[in-house]
Scaffold this motif. Structure first.
Motif, PDB file in Angstrom:
ATOM      1  N   CYS A  40     -37.646  66.433 -12.547  1.00 47.24           N
ATOM      2  CA  CYS A  40     -38.081  66.601 -13.931  1.00 47.24           C
ATOM      3  C   CYS A  40     -38.811  65.363 -14.426  1.00 47.24           C
ATOM      4  O   CYS A  40     -39.832  65.453 -15.108  1.00 47.24           O
ATOM      5  CB  CYS A  40     -36.891  66.896 -14.840  1.00 47.24           C
ATOM      6  N   ASN A  41     -38.276  64.181 -14.087  1.00 46.06           N
ATOM      7  CA  ASN A  41     -38.929  62.943 -14.494  1.00 46.06           C
ATOM      8  C   ASN A  41     -40.309  62.815 -13.862  1.00 46.06           C
ATOM      9  O   ASN A  41     -41.258  62.377 -14.518  1.00 46.06           O
ATOM     10  CB  ASN A  41     -38.066  61.742 -14.142  1.00 46.06           C
ATOM     11  N   GLN A  81     -28.817  65.005  -9.615  1.00 44.48           N
ATOM     12  CA  GLN A  81     -29.699  63.847  -9.709  1.00 44.48           C
ATOM     13  C   GLN A  81     -31.083  64.163  -9.148  1.00 44.48           C
ATOM     14  O   GLN A  81     -32.094  63.724  -9.701  1.00 44.48           O
ATOM     15  CB  GLN A  81     -29.094  62.642  -8.983  1.00 44.48           C
ATOM     16  N   ALA A  82     -31.138  64.946  -8.079  1.00 41.81           N
ATOM     17  CA  ALA A  82     -32.426  65.346  -7.512  1.00 41.81           C
ATOM     18  C   ALA A  82     -33.215  66.187  -8.520  1.00 41.81           C
ATOM     19  O   ALA A  82     -34.432  66.017  -8.656  1.00 41.81           O
ATOM     20  CB  ALA A  82     -32.215  66.115  -6.218  1.00 41.81           C
ATOM     21  N   PHE A  83     -32.535  67.065  -9.234  1.00 40.12           N
ATOM     22  CA  PHE A  83     -33.190  67.880 -10.265  1.00 40.12           C
ATOM     23  C   PHE A  83     -33.730  66.993 -11.381  1.00 40.12           C
ATOM     24  O   PHE A  83     -34.859  67.163 -11.830  1.00 40.12           O
ATOM     25  CB  PHE A  83     -32.206  68.911 -10.819  1.00 40.12           C
ATOM     26  N   ILE A  84     -32.954  66.027 -11.817  1.00 41.68           N
ATOM     27  CA  ILE A  84     -33.387  65.115 -12.880  1.00 41.68           C
ATOM     28  C   ILE A  84     -34.590  64.311 -12.421  1.00 41.68           C
ATOM     29  O   ILE A  84     -35.545  64.098 -13.168  1.00 41.68           O
ATOM     30  CB  ILE A  84     -32.229  64.213 -13.333  1.00 41.68           C
ATOM     31  N   PRO A  90     -31.791  76.520 -10.356  1.00 42.74           N
ATOM     32  CA  PRO A  90     -33.025  76.454 -11.137  1.00 42.74           C
ATOM     33  C   PRO A  90     -34.006  75.465 -10.522  1.00 42.74           C
ATOM     34  O   PRO A  90     -33.611  74.478  -9.908  1.00 42.74           O
ATOM     35  CB  PRO A  90     -32.556  75.977 -12.511  1.00 42.74           C
ATOM     36  N   GLU A  91     -35.286  75.749 -10.676  1.00 43.05           N
ATOM     37  CA  GLU A  91     -36.302  74.839 -10.170  1.00 43.05           C
ATOM     38  C   GLU A  91     -36.831  73.985 -11.312  1.00 43.05           C
ATOM     39  O   GLU A  91     -36.752  74.364 -12.477  1.00 43.05           O
ATOM     40  CB  GLU A  91     -37.430  75.609  -9.504  1.00 43.05           C
ATOM     41  N   ALA A  92     -37.350  72.828 -10.957  1.00 42.92           N
ATOM     42  CA  ALA A  92     -37.874  71.913 -11.965  1.00 42.92           C
ATOM     43  C   ALA A  92     -39.230  72.408 -12.446  1.00 42.92           C
ATOM     44  O   ALA A  92     -40.183  72.459 -11.693  1.00 42.92           O
ATOM     45  CB  ALA A  92     -37.988  70.517 -11.380  1.00 42.92           C
ATOM     46  N   ASN A  93     -39.300  72.816 -13.700  1.00 41.34           N
ATOM     47  CA  ASN A  93     -40.556  73.180 -14.334  1.00 41.34           C
ATOM     48  C   ASN A  93     -40.475  72.766 -15.799  1.00 41.34           C
ATOM     49  O   ASN A  93     -39.460  72.245 -16.256  1.00 41.34           O
ATOM     50  CB  ASN A  93     -40.869  74.675 -14.160  1.00 41.34           C
ATOM     51  N   THR A  94     -41.534  72.975 -16.546  1.00 37.37           N
ATOM     52  CA  THR A  94     -41.564  72.493 -17.926  1.00 37.37           C
ATOM     53  C   THR A  94     -40.511  73.152 -18.812  1.00 37.37           C
ATOM     54  O   THR A  94     -39.990  72.523 -19.729  1.00 37.37           O
ATOM     55  CB  THR A  94     -42.961  72.715 -18.545  1.00 37.37           C
ATOM     56  N   VAL A  95     -40.170  74.397 -18.530  1.00 31.97           N
ATOM     57  CA  VAL A  95     -39.162  75.092 -19.331  1.00 31.97           C
ATOM     58  C   VAL A  95     -37.767  74.572 -19.015  1.00 31.97           C
ATOM     59  O   VAL A  95     -36.970  74.306 -19.917  1.00 31.97           O
ATOM     60  CB  VAL A  95     -39.248  76.613 -19.097  1.00 31.97           C
ATOM     61  N   ASN A  96     -37.456  74.401 -17.735  1.00 32.93           N
ATOM     62  CA  ASN A  96     -36.115  73.960 -17.334  1.00 32.93           C
ATOM     63  C   ASN A  96     -35.904  72.462 -17.530  1.00 32.93           C
ATOM     64  O   ASN A  96     -34.787  71.985 -17.421  1.00 32.93           O
ATOM     65  CB  ASN A  96     -35.854  74.319 -15.876  1.00 32.93           C
ATOM     66  N   CYS A  97     -36.962  71.716 -17.792  1.00 36.71           N
ATOM     67  CA  CYS A  97     -36.834  70.261 -17.921  1.00 36.71           C
ATOM     68  C   CYS A  97     -36.901  69.779 -19.360  1.00 36.71           C
ATOM     69  O   CYS A  97     -37.059  68.585 -19.605  1.00 36.71           O
ATOM     70  CB  CYS A  97     -37.918  69.583 -17.088  1.00 36.71           C
ATOM     71  N   SER A  98     -36.806  70.672 -20.323  1.00 39.26           N
ATOM     72  CA  SER A  98     -36.848  70.225 -21.707  1.00 39.26           C
ATOM     73  C   SER A  98     -35.865  71.029 -22.557  1.00 39.26           C
ATOM     74  O   SER A  98     -35.667  72.215 -22.346  1.00 39.26           O
ATOM     75  CB  SER A  98     -38.264  70.397 -22.267  1.00 39.26           C
TER      76      SER A  98
END
Length: 62
Positions: A57-58, A51-54, A24-32
């Motif tokens: 998201c941050n 950790q890179a994904f987190i 998954p890629e970091a976007n508003t849907v996947n980060c909340s």
């Protein structure tokens, strides 16, 4: 003839769906919320990628 076409169609669809299994890629849907839970479950065996994904998201939330 219809059986052959159906077999080819099912085979092609299977290949396409198997190819959709990506990280998954970091976007508003996947980060909340629930999206974050599902996304992090994909990274359960790779702590560095998790950790890179987190981190992405941050950065997206700032």
């Amino acid at each position: 003839m219809k059986v052959k076409a159906s077999v080819v169609c099912i085979f092609g669809l299977s290949i396409v769906l198997i190819g959709c299994d990506s990280l998954p890629e970091a976007n508003t849907v996947n980060c909340s919320g629930r999206g974050m839970e599902q996304s992090l479950a994909v990274f359960k065996n790779d702590e560095a990628a998790r950790q890179a994904f987190i981190d992405k998201c941050n950065a997206l939330m700032k």
